[in-house]
Scaffold this motif. Structure first.
Motif, PDB file in Angstrom:
ATOM      1  N   LYS A  20      33.650  -8.083  -8.151  1.00  0.00           N
ATOM      2  CA  LYS A  20      32.574  -8.016  -7.166  1.00  0.00           C
ATOM      3  C   LYS A  20      31.544  -7.003  -7.647  1.00  0.00           C
ATOM      4  N   LEU A  21      30.348  -7.486  -7.931  1.00  0.00           N
ATOM      5  CA  LEU A  21      29.276  -6.617  -8.400  1.00  0.00           C
ATOM      6  C   LEU A  21      28.344  -6.270  -7.239  1.00  0.00           C
ATOM      7  N   PRO A  22      27.834  -5.041  -7.224  1.00  0.00           N
ATOM      8  CA  PRO A  22      26.904  -4.641  -6.167  1.00  0.00           C
ATOM      9  C   PRO A  22      25.461  -5.029  -6.475  1.00  0.00           C
ATOM     10  N   VAL A  23      25.283  -6.075  -7.281  1.00  0.00           N
ATOM     11  CA  VAL A  23      23.957  -6.539  -7.681  1.00  0.00           C
ATOM     12  C   VAL A  23      23.915  -8.066  -7.622  1.00  0.00           C
ATOM     13  N   TRP A  24      22.727  -8.593  -7.554  1.00  0.00           N
ATOM     14  CA  TRP A  24      22.491 -10.032  -7.675  1.00  0.00           C
ATOM     15  C   TRP A  24      22.386 -10.325  -9.163  1.00  0.00           C
ATOM     16  N   SER A  25      22.903 -11.464  -9.608  1.00  0.00           N
ATOM     17  CA  SER A  25      22.787 -11.805 -11.023  1.00  0.00           C
ATOM     18  C   SER A  25      22.474 -13.278 -11.196  1.00  0.00           C
ATOM     19  N   GLN A  26      21.789 -13.548 -12.291  1.00  0.00           N
ATOM     20  CA  GLN A  26      21.466 -14.929 -12.656  1.00  0.00           C
ATOM     21  C   GLN A  26      21.401 -15.009 -14.176  1.00  0.00           C
ATOM     22  N   THR A  27      22.164 -15.936 -14.747  1.00  0.00           N
ATOM     23  CA  THR A  27      22.162 -16.155 -16.187  1.00  0.00           C
ATOM     24  C   THR A  27      21.454 -17.468 -16.471  1.00  0.00           C
ATOM     25  N   ASP A  28      20.557 -17.439 -17.450  1.00  0.00           N
ATOM     26  CA  ASP A  28      19.855 -18.653 -17.854  1.00  0.00           C
ATOM     27  C   ASP A  28      19.929 -18.791 -19.373  1.00  0.00           C
ATOM     28  N   LEU A  29      19.119 -19.629 -19.916  1.00  0.00           N
ATOM     29  CA  LEU A  29      19.120 -19.904 -21.351  1.00  0.00           C
ATOM     30  C   LEU A  29      18.838 -18.663 -22.194  1.00  0.00           C
ATOM     31  N   PHE A  30      18.066 -17.723 -21.657  1.00  0.00           N
ATOM     32  CA  PHE A  30      17.598 -16.585 -22.442  1.00  0.00           C
ATOM     33  C   PHE A  30      18.287 -15.266 -22.135  1.00  0.00           C
ATOM     34  N   SER A  31      18.765 -15.100 -20.920  1.00  0.00           N
ATOM     35  CA  SER A  31      19.250 -13.773 -20.552  1.00  0.00           C
ATOM     36  C   SER A  31      20.036 -13.818 -19.247  1.00  0.00           C
ATOM     37  N   THR A  32      20.528 -12.652 -18.887  1.00  0.00           N
ATOM     38  CA  THR A  32      21.108 -12.449 -17.565  1.00  0.00           C
ATOM     39  C   THR A  32      20.267 -11.402 -16.864  1.00  0.00           C
ATOM     40  N   THR A  33      19.870 -11.696 -15.650  1.00  0.00           N
ATOM     41  CA  THR A  33      19.090 -10.770 -14.841  1.00  0.00           C
ATOM     42  C   THR A  33      19.997 -10.170 -13.782  1.00  0.00           C
ATOM     43  N   TYR A  34      19.919  -8.852 -13.647  1.00  0.00           N
ATOM     44  CA  TYR A  34      20.619  -8.153 -12.580  1.00  0.00           C
ATOM     45  C   TYR A  34      19.572  -7.494 -11.706  1.00  0.00           C
ATOM     46  N   ARG A  35      19.728  -7.643 -10.398  1.00  0.00           N
ATOM     47  CA  ARG A  35      18.758  -7.070  -9.464  1.00  0.00           C
ATOM     48  C   ARG A  35      19.508  -6.368  -8.359  1.00  0.00           C
ATOM     49  N   GLY A  36      19.050  -5.178  -8.019  1.00  0.00           N
ATOM     50  CA  GLY A  36      19.674  -4.416  -6.956  1.00  0.00           C
ATOM     51  C   GLY A  36      19.253  -2.975  -7.025  1.00  0.00           C
ATOM     52  N   ARG A  37      20.033  -2.138  -6.383  1.00  0.00           N
ATOM     53  CA  ARG A  37      19.770  -0.705  -6.409  1.00  0.00           C
ATOM     54  C   ARG A  37      19.833  -0.222  -7.853  1.00  0.00           C
ATOM     55  N   GLN A  38      18.892   0.616  -8.223  1.00  0.00           N
ATOM     56  CA  GLN A  38      18.742   1.068  -9.611  1.00  0.00           C
ATOM     57  C   GLN A  38      20.048   1.556 -10.223  1.00  0.00           C
ATOM     58  N   GLU A  39      20.753   2.432  -9.548  1.00  0.00           N
ATOM     59  CA  GLU A  39      21.967   3.008 -10.106  1.00  0.00           C
ATOM     60  C   GLU A  39      23.010   1.933 -10.388  1.00  0.00           C
ATOM     61  N   ASN A  40      23.091   0.942  -9.508  1.00  0.00           N
ATOM     62  CA  ASN A  40      24.046  -0.144  -9.693  1.00  0.00           C
ATOM     63  C   ASN A  40      23.649  -1.043 -10.855  1.00  0.00           C
ATOM     64  N   VAL A  41      22.359  -1.337 -10.971  1.00  0.00           N
ATOM     65  CA  VAL A  41      21.890  -2.173 -12.076  1.00  0.00           C
ATOM     66  C   VAL A  41      22.170  -1.481 -13.407  1.00  0.00           C
ATOM     67  N   VAL A  42      21.837  -0.207 -13.515  1.00  0.00           N
ATOM     68  CA  VAL A  42      22.067   0.534 -14.761  1.00  0.00           C
ATOM     69  C   VAL A  42      23.560   0.521 -15.097  1.00  0.00           C
ATOM     70  N   ASN A  43      24.402   0.729 -14.109  1.00  0.00           N
ATOM     71  CA  ASN A  43      25.845   0.753 -14.347  1.00  0.00           C
ATOM     72  C   ASN A  43      26.372  -0.620 -14.777  1.00  0.00           C
ATOM     73  N   VAL A  44      25.884  -1.686 -14.167  1.00  0.00           N
ATOM     74  CA  VAL A  44      26.326  -3.039 -14.539  1.00  0.00           C
ATOM     75  C   VAL A  44      25.875  -3.371 -15.963  1.00  0.00           C
ATOM     76  N   VAL A  45      24.635  -3.031 -16.300  1.00  0.00           N
ATOM     77  CA  VAL A  45      24.130  -3.331 -17.646  1.00  0.00           C
ATOM     78  C   VAL A  45      24.904  -2.518 -18.690  1.00  0.00           C
ATOM     79  N   LYS A  46      25.175  -1.259 -18.402  1.00  0.00           N
ATOM     80  CA  LYS A  46      25.979  -0.437 -19.321  1.00  0.00           C
ATOM     81  C   LYS A  46      27.356  -1.068 -19.508  1.00  0.00           C
ATOM     82  N   THR A  47      27.973  -1.494 -18.425  1.00  0.00           N
ATOM     83  CA  THR A  47      29.295  -2.118 -18.508  1.00  0.00           C
ATOM     84  C   THR A  47      29.229  -3.408 -19.323  1.00  0.00           C
ATOM     85  N   ALA A  48      28.174  -4.199 -19.150  1.00  0.00           N
ATOM     86  CA  ALA A  48      28.011  -5.426 -19.948  1.00  0.00           C
ATOM     87  C   ALA A  48      27.952  -5.089 -21.440  1.00  0.00           C
TER      88      ALA A  48
END
Length: 178
Positions: A20-48
């Protein structure tokens, strides 16, 4: 940079999608977008990035952090989520990274003072910023880099209406062996 890059990328994304991620995500042909509270987005991207890391694989991550685009309203409800750690079943490593990034402030005539402050934050974080054409190079650990991104984004959020950080992170580059 490996033949199995699809498995590496999708493996990291799929591991994140299983918790369960505290962010919205969408993966497409080019990338994955994460949207949400800044701290959560940074943490999810670091984990990725940490999930995609392999000791013997040259990996390059392309990141964009942005705030202030008036048309960007998908999943606004995630902007108010509590700060939450990302808990995955894999042990996450703290490895060396090299990064180049550019910070862009939009709609502000006197933006250079903000850019100078953001680069100063990198110095304070021990990331050894080096000036490049239209970018700044950083070197340190993945943990230090993303802690810095969070600090830079916090400063930008408090002082600038609309901004973008474009970053390229390189891990295990064979170019460093020369």
């Amino acid at each position: 940079m490996k033949d199995q890059f699809v498995d590496i990328i999708l493996g990291a994304v799929n591991q994140l999608n299983q918790v369960k991620l505290p962010v919205w995500s969408q993966t497409d042909l080019f990338s994955t977008t994460y949207r949400g509270r800044q701290e959560n987005v940074v943490n999810v991207v670091k984990t990725a990035c940490q999930l995609a890391y392999h000791d013997d694989v040259h990996t390059v991550f392309e990141l964009t952090f942005s705030k202030g685009c008036p048309g960007d309203v998908d999943a606004d409800r995630y902007l108010n989520e509590a700060i939450q750690p990302v808990i995955v079943s894999t042990e996450l490593k703290n490895f060396h990274v090299d990064c180049k990034y550019s910070f862009y402030a939009f709609g502000d005539a006197d933006y250079m003072q903000d850019i100078v402050h953001i680069v100063d934050l990198a110095t304070q974080a021990g990331l050894k910023p080096q000036s490049m054409h239209y970018a700044t190079a950083l070197s340190g650990t993945v943990e230090d880099l993303f802690r810095y991104f969070d600090q830079a984004l916090t400063y930008a959020h408090d002082h600038i209406r609309h901004y973008v950080i474009e970053a390229t992170i390189s891990v295990n580059s064979p170019s460093l062996e020369d």
